[in-house]
Enzyme design. Structure first.
Site, PDB file in Angstrom:
ATOM      1  N   ARG A  87      64.522  23.432  22.581  1.00 22.71           N
ATOM      2  CA  ARG A  87      64.089  23.948  21.285  1.00 22.71           C
ATOM      3  C   ARG A  87      64.164  22.827  20.249  1.00 22.71           C
ATOM      4  O   ARG A  87      65.057  21.970  20.315  1.00 22.71           O
ATOM      5  CB  ARG A  87      64.966  25.124  20.856  1.00 22.71           C
ATOM      6  N   LYS A 116      71.446  30.007  20.116  1.00 22.27           N
ATOM      7  CA  LYS A 116      70.483  31.108  20.134  1.00 22.27           C
ATOM      8  C   LYS A 116      70.798  32.116  21.238  1.00 22.27           C
ATOM      9  O   LYS A 116      70.679  33.324  21.039  1.00 22.27           O
ATOM     10  CB  LYS A 116      69.060  30.568  20.323  1.00 22.27           C
ATOM     11  N   HIS A 138      57.802  23.030  19.099  1.00 24.92           N
ATOM     12  CA  HIS A 138      58.201  24.120  19.995  1.00 24.92           C
ATOM     13  C   HIS A 138      57.202  24.280  21.138  1.00 24.92           C
ATOM     14  O   HIS A 138      57.531  24.811  22.209  1.00 24.92           O
ATOM     15  CB  HIS A 138      58.302  25.424  19.200  1.00 24.92           C
ATOM     16  N   ARG A 195      57.711  23.431  24.969  1.00 23.65           N
ATOM     17  CA  ARG A 195      58.337  24.382  25.884  1.00 23.65           C
ATOM     18  C   ARG A 195      57.277  25.186  26.633  1.00 23.65           C
ATOM     19  O   ARG A 195      57.329  25.360  27.862  1.00 23.65           O
ATOM     20  CB  ARG A 195      59.281  25.318  25.117  1.00 23.65           C
ATOM     21  N   HIS A 201      66.863  30.261  28.924  1.00 21.32           N
ATOM     22  CA  HIS A 201      66.635  31.677  28.721  1.00 21.32           C
ATOM     23  C   HIS A 201      67.730  32.479  29.426  1.00 21.32           C
ATOM     24  O   HIS A 201      68.449  31.957  30.273  1.00 21.32           O
ATOM     25  CB  HIS A 201      65.264  32.096  29.265  1.00 21.32           C
ATOM     26  N   TYR A 215      73.377  34.037  35.438  1.00 18.39           N
ATOM     27  CA  TYR A 215      73.658  32.809  36.160  1.00 18.39           C
ATOM     28  C   TYR A 215      74.452  31.866  35.257  1.00 18.39           C
ATOM     29  O   TYR A 215      74.275  31.849  34.048  1.00 18.39           O
ATOM     30  CB  TYR A 215      72.349  32.114  36.548  1.00 18.39           C
TER      31      TYR A 215
END
Length: 411
Positions: A248, A273, A338, A341, A365, A375
């Site tokens: 990001r 985030k 951005h 990404r 994410h 995970y």
């Protein structure tokens, strides 16, 4: 009675030659107290009065900040209070205490107290919540007692943000104000949170869309354009580094050298985030960029510091990458910081055929396994190292004019 000239030249008269403090009387108890000091003479207005049989003094200010006429006006105000049975000195103390109480109850004082206790990294100059309040709320409502603030006052601030075309920021600022008010409620400074009264007052915020280039041929042109960038070396390195790591923009510009591990070829940091610890495997191309940049910025905190702070204690501006892309001919409707990404997410999946969960992990994410468990940050780390090197090599191939692989199609 005194004259302004007499006040102005008091420290030059015969009394001053003795080097001791003295008084110059005016009328009705008002006098100028002239005092010697290390930095020269100082002059203070004083009013002598009696109340309840006791003689008292009232300070009326310092000359020439308070002129002779102003001192006389203040004397008359004090005499009116005496006529009403009010002690001017006690009244002055009460007014001062009231002002202090109001200041402690001001929106800005409470907001900063909330930030210190409730917001991570509040002391960071670039903390987003603090910057939003300092830019959009404090100039107009910061000094106002929180109990006096009305919904319309907050709305007026939000309209200013809306007029700049940043609806998302207006909504976010309103949320922050709500958190400050709820903190004030919990600490007994105000009765209720007034921000729910503004529900529906702002236009609905549409999902934020970041323009991105995802066609390999166009990506090749973009990479070649980046290599030709004529701006600062730090900005050039940030532009080259961004597509290789596709983090990001906020994470890129606030990246710190202490989190870079060149020998391990990893960048490890906390993603606010998603509230996860993240690992970015670094390709040999990314390592080369960092090694070239280190002699210039490695003495400071940030990898990509602001060019306005040579010591490196302030990170690059949030507009630097987008502004650099614009200089290269890529406006925000074509490509953004951005957008790197989306570029990586699309091509890694649809062209290079990388497993989606590897990609999602690398995008930081919130990926979960079949049992619903998140995970950890080291999941598939070996495979992600390989993926990041493959991605960097693929970008080099595009830039050099290699044959572009078509998008994979599904049956």
């Amino acid at each position: 009675m005194l004259t302004d000239t007499a006040c102005k030249n008091a420290h030059k008269g015969d009394k001053a030659k003795l080097g001791k403090a003295f008084k110059l009387s005016d009328d009705k108890g008002l006098y100028l107290h002239v005092m010697p000091g290390i930095k020269g003479w100082s002059k203070y207005w004083r009013l002598k009065y009696r109340i309840g049989g006791t003689e008292k003094l009232l300070a009326l200010g310092k000359y020439p900040d308070v002129t002779l006429d102003q001192a006389r006006q203040r004397r008359e105000e004090a005499r009116k209070q005496l006529a009403d049975g009010i002690d001017p000195s006690e009244n002055k103390k009460a007014v001062k205490a009231s002002r202090l109480a109001l200041a402690e109850n001001s929106f800005e004082i409470i907001a900063r107290e909330w930030g210190q206790k409730k917001v991570d990294n509040w002391d960071d100059k670039n903390n987003r919540s603090k910057r939003m309040l300092e830019r959009n709320i404090f100039p107009w409502l910061g000094g106002k007692p929180i109990t006096d603030i009305l919904p319309k006052d907050i709305l007026a601030c939000l309209r200013r943000i809306e007029d700049r075309g940043t609806i998302e920021t207006a909504h976010r600022t309103l949320q922050i104000c709500g958190q400050v008010f709820r903190y004030a409620v919990s600490t007994g400074r105000v009765d209720r949170d007034i921000t729910p009264d503004l529900r529906g007052a702002l236009p609905v915020a549409k999902g934020e869309h970041f323009a991105a280039i995802t066609e390999p041929k166009q990506v090749a042109e973009l990479l070649r354009a980046i290599d030709s960038y004529q701006g600062s070396f730090t900005a050039l390195c940030a532009l080259k580094f961004a597509p290789l790591v596709f983090v990001r923009p906020g994470e890129l510009r606030t990246g710190e050298w202490q989190h870079i591990h060149l020998e391990a070829k990893e960048w490890r940091y906390f993603v606010s985030k998603t509230a996860v610890q993240h690992i970015v495997p670094l390709s040999s191309q990314a390592i080369k960029i960092l090694e070239e940049l280190q002699p210039l910025t490695g003495h400071g905190r940030y990898v990509f510091p602001s060019e306005r702070t040579p010591r490196g204690d302030r990170c690059m501006s949030e507009n630097t990458i987008n502004a650099a892309l614009k200089r290269l001919g890529y406006g925000k409707d074509v490509m953004t910081g951005h957008g790197f990404r989306a570029m990586a997410r699309t091509i890694l999946d649809e062209v290079l055929g990388v497993r989606v969960d590897f990609i999602e992990h690398q995008l930081a994410h919130a990926v979960r396994d079949p049992n619903g468990r998140a995970y950890n940050r080291t999941a598939h780390l070996k495979e992600r190292h390989a993926m990041m090197q493959t991605w960097a090599d693929y970008l080099d191939g595009l830039k050099a004019g290699a044959v572009v692989l078509p998008f994979r199609t599904t049956a």
